[in-house]
Design a protein around this motif. Sequence first.
Motif, PDB file in Angstrom:
ATOM      1  N   GLY A   4       0.656  -1.222   0.003  1.00 28.73           N
ATOM      2  CA  GLY A   4       0.002   0.148   0.008  1.00 28.73           C
ATOM      3  C   GLY A   4       0.846   1.244  -0.147  1.00 28.73           C
ATOM      4  N   CYS A   5       0.432   2.339  -0.717  1.00 28.51           N
ATOM      5  CA  CYS A   5       1.011   3.749  -0.650  1.00 28.51           C
ATOM      6  C   CYS A   5      -0.127   4.698  -0.564  1.00 28.51           C
ATOM      7  CB  CYS A   5       1.770   3.809  -1.982  1.00 28.51           C
ATOM      8  SG  CYS A   5       2.651   5.491  -2.324  1.00 28.51           S
ATOM      9  N   VAL A   6       0.191   5.495   0.627  1.00 33.10           N
ATOM     10  CA  VAL A   6      -0.981   6.421   0.629  1.00 33.10           C
ATOM     11  C   VAL A   6      -0.355   7.882   0.674  1.00 33.10           C
ATOM     12  CG1 VAL A   6      -2.042   5.207   2.565  1.00 33.10           C
ATOM     13  CG2 VAL A   6      -0.122   6.698   3.255  1.00 33.10           C
ATOM     14  N   LYS A   7      -1.111   8.898   0.236  1.00 31.39           N
ATOM     15  CA  LYS A   7      -0.545  10.318   0.146  1.00 31.39           C
ATOM     16  C   LYS A   7       0.062  10.923   1.587  1.00 31.39           C
ATOM     17  CE  LYS A   7      -2.689  14.966  -0.844  1.00 31.39           C
ATOM     18  NZ  LYS A   7      -1.587  15.302  -1.857  1.00 31.39           N
ATOM     19  N   GLU A   8       1.063  11.389   1.250  1.00 30.22           N
ATOM     20  CA  GLU A   8       1.721  12.108   2.464  1.00 30.22           C
ATOM     21  C   GLU A   8       0.815  13.093   2.993  1.00 30.22           C
ATOM     22  OE1 GLU A   8       4.597  10.557   3.876  1.00 30.22           O
ATOM     23  OE2 GLU A   8       4.545   9.084   2.650  1.00 30.22           O
ATOM     24  N   ILE A   9       0.647  13.496   4.300  1.00 33.67           N
ATOM     25  CA  ILE A   9      -0.081  14.325   4.889  1.00 33.67           C
ATOM     26  C   ILE A   9       0.732  15.535   5.857  1.00 33.67           C
ATOM     27  CG2 ILE A   9      -2.160  13.190   4.416  1.00 33.67           C
ATOM     28  CD1 ILE A   9      -2.156  12.281   7.541  1.00 33.67           C
ATOM     29  N   LYS A  10       2.082  15.121   5.861  1.00 38.74           N
ATOM     30  CA  LYS A  10       2.780  16.057   6.551  1.00 38.74           C
ATOM     31  C   LYS A  10       2.703  17.531   5.982  1.00 38.74           C
ATOM     32  CE  LYS A  10       7.019  16.216   9.387  1.00 38.74           C
ATOM     33  NZ  LYS A  10       8.291  15.527   9.679  1.00 38.74           N
ATOM     34  N   SER A  11       2.847  18.472   6.584  1.00 39.98           N
ATOM     35  CA  SER A  11       2.631  19.691   6.092  1.00 39.98           C
ATOM     36  C   SER A  11       3.676  20.147   4.887  1.00 39.98           C
ATOM     37  CB  SER A  11       3.127  20.947   7.033  1.00 39.98           C
ATOM     38  OG  SER A  11       3.075  22.191   6.656  1.00 39.98           O
ATOM     39  N   ASN A  12       3.236  20.355   3.724  1.00 38.05           N
ATOM     40  CA  ASN A  12       3.979  20.823   2.598  1.00 38.05           C
ATOM     41  C   ASN A  12       4.975  19.705   2.013  1.00 38.05           C
ATOM     42  OD1 ASN A  12       3.744  23.851   1.850  1.00 38.05           O
ATOM     43  ND2 ASN A  12       3.728  23.729   3.903  1.00 38.05           N
ATOM     44  N   GLU A  13       4.456  18.188   2.305  1.00 38.12           N
ATOM     45  CA  GLU A  13       5.285  17.251   1.820  1.00 38.12           C
ATOM     46  C   GLU A  13       4.521  16.679   0.817  1.00 38.12           C
ATOM     47  OE1 GLU A  13       7.358  14.831   0.943  1.00 38.12           O
ATOM     48  OE2 GLU A  13       8.029  15.365   2.896  1.00 38.12           O
ATOM     49  N   ASN A  14       5.150  16.825  -0.528  1.00 38.45           N
ATOM     50  CA  ASN A  14       4.555  16.375  -1.869  1.00 38.45           C
ATOM     51  C   ASN A  14       5.237  15.173  -2.503  1.00 38.45           C
ATOM     52  OD1 ASN A  14       2.638  18.393  -2.370  1.00 38.45           O
ATOM     53  ND2 ASN A  14       4.229  19.909  -2.031  1.00 38.45           N
ATOM     54  N   ARG A  15       6.057  14.557  -1.779  1.00 40.46           N
ATOM     55  CA  ARG A  15       6.833  13.398  -2.423  1.00 40.46           C
ATOM     56  C   ARG A  15       5.733  12.405  -2.037  1.00 40.46           C
ATOM     57  NH1 ARG A  15      12.384  13.228   1.358  1.00 40.46           N
ATOM     58  NH2 ARG A  15      10.799  14.392   2.835  1.00 40.46           N
ATOM     59  N   VAL A  16       6.281  10.991  -2.726  1.00 43.92           N
ATOM     60  CA  VAL A  16       5.331   9.797  -2.632  1.00 43.92           C
ATOM     61  C   VAL A  16       5.993   8.739  -2.508  1.00 43.92           C
ATOM     62  CG1 VAL A  16       4.956   9.623  -5.198  1.00 43.92           C
ATOM     63  CG2 VAL A  16       3.168   8.722  -3.681  1.00 43.92           C
ATOM     64  N   GLY A  17       5.633   7.631  -1.794  1.00 45.82           N
ATOM     65  CA  GLY A  17       6.264   6.599  -1.649  1.00 45.82           C
ATOM     66  C   GLY A  17       6.753   5.573  -2.591  1.00 45.82           C
ATOM     67  N   LEU A  18       5.813   5.634  -3.803  1.00 45.29           N
ATOM     68  CA  LEU A  18       6.084   4.833  -4.894  1.00 45.29           C
ATOM     69  C   LEU A  18       6.053   5.579  -6.234  1.00 45.29           C
ATOM     70  CD1 LEU A  18       4.222   1.695  -3.731  1.00 45.29           C
ATOM     71  CD2 LEU A  18       6.889   1.943  -4.031  1.00 45.29           C
ATOM     72  N   THR A  19       6.918   5.476  -7.061  1.00 43.86           N
ATOM     73  CA  THR A  19       6.601   5.673  -8.379  1.00 43.86           C
ATOM     74  C   THR A  19       5.855   4.996  -9.424  1.00 43.86           C
ATOM     75  OG1 THR A  19       8.477   4.945  -9.319  1.00 43.86           O
ATOM     76  CG2 THR A  19       8.883   7.294  -8.386  1.00 43.86           C
ATOM     77  N   PRO A  20       5.438   5.282 -10.359  1.00 42.03           N
ATOM     78  CA  PRO A  20       4.518   4.222 -11.380  1.00 42.03           C
ATOM     79  C   PRO A  20       5.611   3.407 -11.771  1.00 42.03           C
ATOM     80  CG  PRO A  20       3.968   6.672 -12.057  1.00 42.03           C
ATOM     81  CD  PRO A  20       4.972   6.521 -10.848  1.00 42.03           C
TER      82      PRO A  20
END
Length: 364
Positions: A4-20
């Motif tokens: 599973g990979c969820v949207k990061e919700i820390k302030s101003n965090e736009n990275r994501v755990g998995l790329t396509p």
Amino acid sequence: MIIGCVKEIKSNENRVGLTPDSVSAYVKAGHTVLIEKGAGLGSGFKDSDYKKQGAKLVETAADVWKQSEMIVKVKEPIKVEYKYFRKGLILYTYLHLAAVKPLVLALIKSGVSAFAYETIKDETGLPCLKPMSEVAGKLSILEGARFLYKNNGGNGLLISGVTGVNPAKVTIIGGGVVGRAALSNAYGLGADVTLLDINEDTLTKLKSQYPNIKTFKSNEENLIESLKDADIVVSGVLLPGAKAPKLIKRSYYKQMKKGAVIVDVAIDQGGSTEVSKPTTHAEPVFVVDGIIHYCVANMPGIVPKTSTIALNHATLKFGLELANKGAEKAIKESEALKAGLNIYQGKITYKQVAEAFDLEYTTL
């Protein structure tokens, strides 16, 4: 395994755990990948990009957490995510536990197996920490230079100087990945750079590569002297998995320039000044005794596309190993993942985390 990979919700965090591309690798290895809708948008990846690579899109983070056997993230879970922890779940992300006691206690209580990118160690060093340390090091100079601007509270210097006007003075503490990346940018911009490190071989090599820098053995006397004239100070000290040492004392500020900027890259591990506290990209700085402190705990989050791709290049290999073998077999067969395991079945298995809070340490 269900990943599973969820949207990061820390302030101003736009990275994501998995790329396509990483999703594709997991799917080809026989795993199911669940992606929260919109999780990759901040890094420039559309839901359709994930779907094309075989991911299943899920409406809510809660459902991703509930259905997954392994969660791949970027940053440590924050308080509102603790409720999703459960026994048997594998958590694979940056954790920086020595700086976050509530997270340690929540992981212990839940029975999650928690693997920290920053302590995975192999023959190359700390492979999953390296790319983000490099990004943070490069950013430290750019952000430090930004807060030298008068309108941002700084002393009004242009880091590069101009004809007839000296450049800004930059002091870099530590010649590791962060320090070298900071040095590369500062030197390229023409700053007057001083670098301190405890390793003389490191100083010799960097002096050879960057002949115009000043180098000093890192000790209290040399640090105080180097701070006096500094316009930007970058602290990249690292004790893997442990709290950062408080090298920069508040008492030193009396001899520093007002409007100088300290970029504390060690803030993820508690910070390296006596007054450091985490800040966000929304409010990145605070001032103590006339010294500007930049202590953003997720610096690479401001350049998420670069950061996410670089991070996945490093983390995919070990993530696949975890998914293919499961936690127990993976730690038996991989010294790197064994070093990455911080908490297992309610026990702290990384000594420095236990020592940070005077909690019980259990060997694997």
